[in-house]
Motif scaffolding. Structure first.
Motif, PDB file in Angstrom:
ATOM      1  N   PRO A 197      12.728   5.752  13.817  1.00  0.00           N
ATOM      2  CA  PRO A 197      14.441   5.403  14.251  1.00  0.00           C
ATOM      3  C   PRO A 197      14.716   4.906  15.191  1.00  0.00           C
ATOM      4  CG  PRO A 197      12.935   7.647  15.800  1.00  0.00           C
ATOM      5  CD  PRO A 197      11.775   7.136  14.865  1.00  0.00           C
ATOM      6  N   THR A 206      14.859   0.896  15.838  1.00  0.00           N
ATOM      7  CA  THR A 206      15.988  -0.296  15.042  1.00  0.00           C
ATOM      8  C   THR A 206      15.324  -1.448  14.384  1.00  0.00           C
ATOM      9  OG1 THR A 206      16.217  -1.887  17.319  1.00  0.00           O
ATOM     10  CG2 THR A 206      18.065  -0.476  16.992  1.00  0.00           C
ATOM     11  N   VAL A 264      18.297   5.031  11.169  1.00  0.00           N
ATOM     12  CA  VAL A 264      19.309   5.801  11.768  1.00  0.00           C
ATOM     13  C   VAL A 264      19.408   6.628  12.252  1.00  0.00           C
ATOM     14  CG1 VAL A 264      21.098   4.524  12.128  1.00  0.00           C
ATOM     15  CG2 VAL A 264      19.699   3.096  11.041  1.00  0.00           C
ATOM     16  N   LYS A 265      19.462   7.132  13.669  1.00  0.00           N
ATOM     17  CA  LYS A 265      19.928   8.641  14.110  1.00  0.00           C
ATOM     18  C   LYS A 265      19.413   9.624  13.404  1.00  0.00           C
ATOM     19  CE  LYS A 265      24.120   5.856  15.414  1.00  0.00           C
ATOM     20  NZ  LYS A 265      23.804   5.944  16.187  1.00  0.00           N
ATOM     21  N   LYS A 272      18.496  11.022  10.442  1.00  0.00           N
ATOM     22  CA  LYS A 272      18.701  12.270   9.207  1.00  0.00           C
ATOM     23  C   LYS A 272      17.490  12.473   8.674  1.00  0.00           C
ATOM     24  CE  LYS A 272      23.550  10.600   9.544  1.00  0.00           C
ATOM     25  NZ  LYS A 272      24.195   9.461   8.565  1.00  0.00           N
ATOM     26  N   PRO A 316      17.141   5.770  23.430  1.00  0.00           N
ATOM     27  CA  PRO A 316      18.651   5.095  23.294  1.00  0.00           C
ATOM     28  C   PRO A 316      18.619   4.121  22.561  1.00  0.00           C
ATOM     29  CG  PRO A 316      19.186   6.677  24.451  1.00  0.00           C
ATOM     30  CD  PRO A 316      17.358   6.572  24.550  1.00  0.00           C
ATOM     31  N   ASN A 366      16.761   2.612  19.582  1.00  0.00           N
ATOM     32  CA  ASN A 366      16.676   3.474  18.637  1.00  0.00           C
ATOM     33  C   ASN A 366      18.676   3.327  18.556  1.00  0.00           C
ATOM     34  OD1 ASN A 366      14.332   4.244  18.921  1.00  0.00           O
ATOM     35  ND2 ASN A 366      14.320   6.510  18.894  1.00  0.00           N
ATOM     36  N   ASP A 367      19.457   2.870  18.664  1.00  0.00           N
ATOM     37  CA  ASP A 367      20.157   2.743  18.955  1.00  0.00           C
ATOM     38  C   ASP A 367      20.472   4.182  18.144  1.00  0.00           C
ATOM     39  OD1 ASP A 367      23.073   1.742  18.992  1.00  0.00           O
ATOM     40  OD2 ASP A 367      23.120   1.281  16.652  1.00  0.00           O
ATOM     41  N   ASP A 368      20.791   5.164  19.554  1.00  0.00           N
ATOM     42  CA  ASP A 368      21.021   6.277  19.161  1.00  0.00           C
ATOM     43  C   ASP A 368      20.973   6.717  20.543  1.00  0.00           C
ATOM     44  OD1 ASP A 368      21.387   8.964  18.829  1.00  0.00           O
ATOM     45  OD2 ASP A 368      19.586   9.016  16.756  1.00  0.00           O
ATOM     46  N   SER A 414      20.743   9.766  21.290  1.00  0.00           N
ATOM     47  CA  SER A 414      20.243  11.215  21.446  1.00  0.00           C
ATOM     48  C   SER A 414      19.134  12.196  21.988  1.00  0.00           C
ATOM     49  CB  SER A 414      20.556  12.041  20.264  1.00  0.00           C
ATOM     50  OG  SER A 414      19.658  11.525  19.432  1.00  0.00           O
TER      51      SER A 414
END
Length: 224
Positions: free
Chosen positions: A117, A119, A140-141, A143, A170, A173-175, A177
């Protein structure tokens, strides 16, 4: 030395606090607790298994090129590894083992890709740091990891520990969650059916690359 032997040796040094590692026992205990809870949750049993149809994907590699699973499967079998990220030393050891096995996969016309996940800049770091010749894809995210049944959210107490250790998922992963995939390996046949699966909620345990070679060989024979 086998992959698992290398992982076990690293784990022993890490948990013993040998240089350059200096981790309090309390940190190790929290990591053990989180792993045990994930094992006991049964999450791995709910992931995609051999005999299931693999979810298709279209993801960017470290250089921003789109890699499509359907295109890869047109060429031959697909060897797929899900890993946590370049920040995870166990994952880096595994990636190096996959790189060493890549000539055998190539021999049978199989494509090898790894998915995390993280970047693209972190994927480029994975490639450089581990001297990889195969594609590292950014999910990404998470999924695609979710589609394979691998994605899970870290428990709150582990999130707090990661924050203390400056392990900022975060940002990696630029996320926001705080989710990761369980480490997993798959061999997928050209018809899209999973021929081999190994999912382990214990991130310190990984299958040997050689375990997949007979499956890839058999898939190549069917293709021929």
């Amino acid at each position: 030395m086998s992959l698992q032997a290398k992982l076990d040796a690293f784990k022993a040094d890490f948990e013993a606090g040998k240089p350059p590692y200096s981790v309090p026992r309390s940190v190790i205990d929290v990591m053990h607790r989180a792993t045990e809870e994930l094992v006991e949750s049964g999450a791995a049993q709910r992931s995609k298994k051999a005999g299931d149809v693999a979810p298709s994907f279209s993801l960017s590699d470290a250089e921003g090129n789109i890699v499509n699973s359907a295109d890869l499967l047109k060429r031959g079998p697909l060897v797929l590894s899900f890993y946590r990220g370049v920040w995870c030393p166990y994952c880096n050891i595994e990636l190096q083992a996959l790189e060493a096995a890549k000539p055998e996969f190539d021999k049978y016309g199989a494509s090898l890709v790894a998915i995390s996940p993280q970047t693209a800049p972190n994927s480029r770091k994975s490639v450089r740091q581990n001297e990889l010749s195969f594609a590292i894809l950014s999910d990404v995210k998470g999924k695609v990891g979710e589609a394979f049944g691998l994605r899970f959210r870290l428990p709150d107490y582990l999130i707090e520990l990661y924050k203390q250790l400056k392990n900022d998922l975060p940002a990696f992963n630029d996320d926001p969650s705080w989710t990761l995939p369980m480490p997993a390996r798959y061999v997928i046949g050209q018809d899209g059916v999973i021929l081999y699966s190994e999912v382990n909620p214990d991130y310190t345990r990984r299958p040997e690359s050689e375990d997949m070679i007979p499956v890839v060989q058999q898939a190549a024979a069917v293709r021929a």
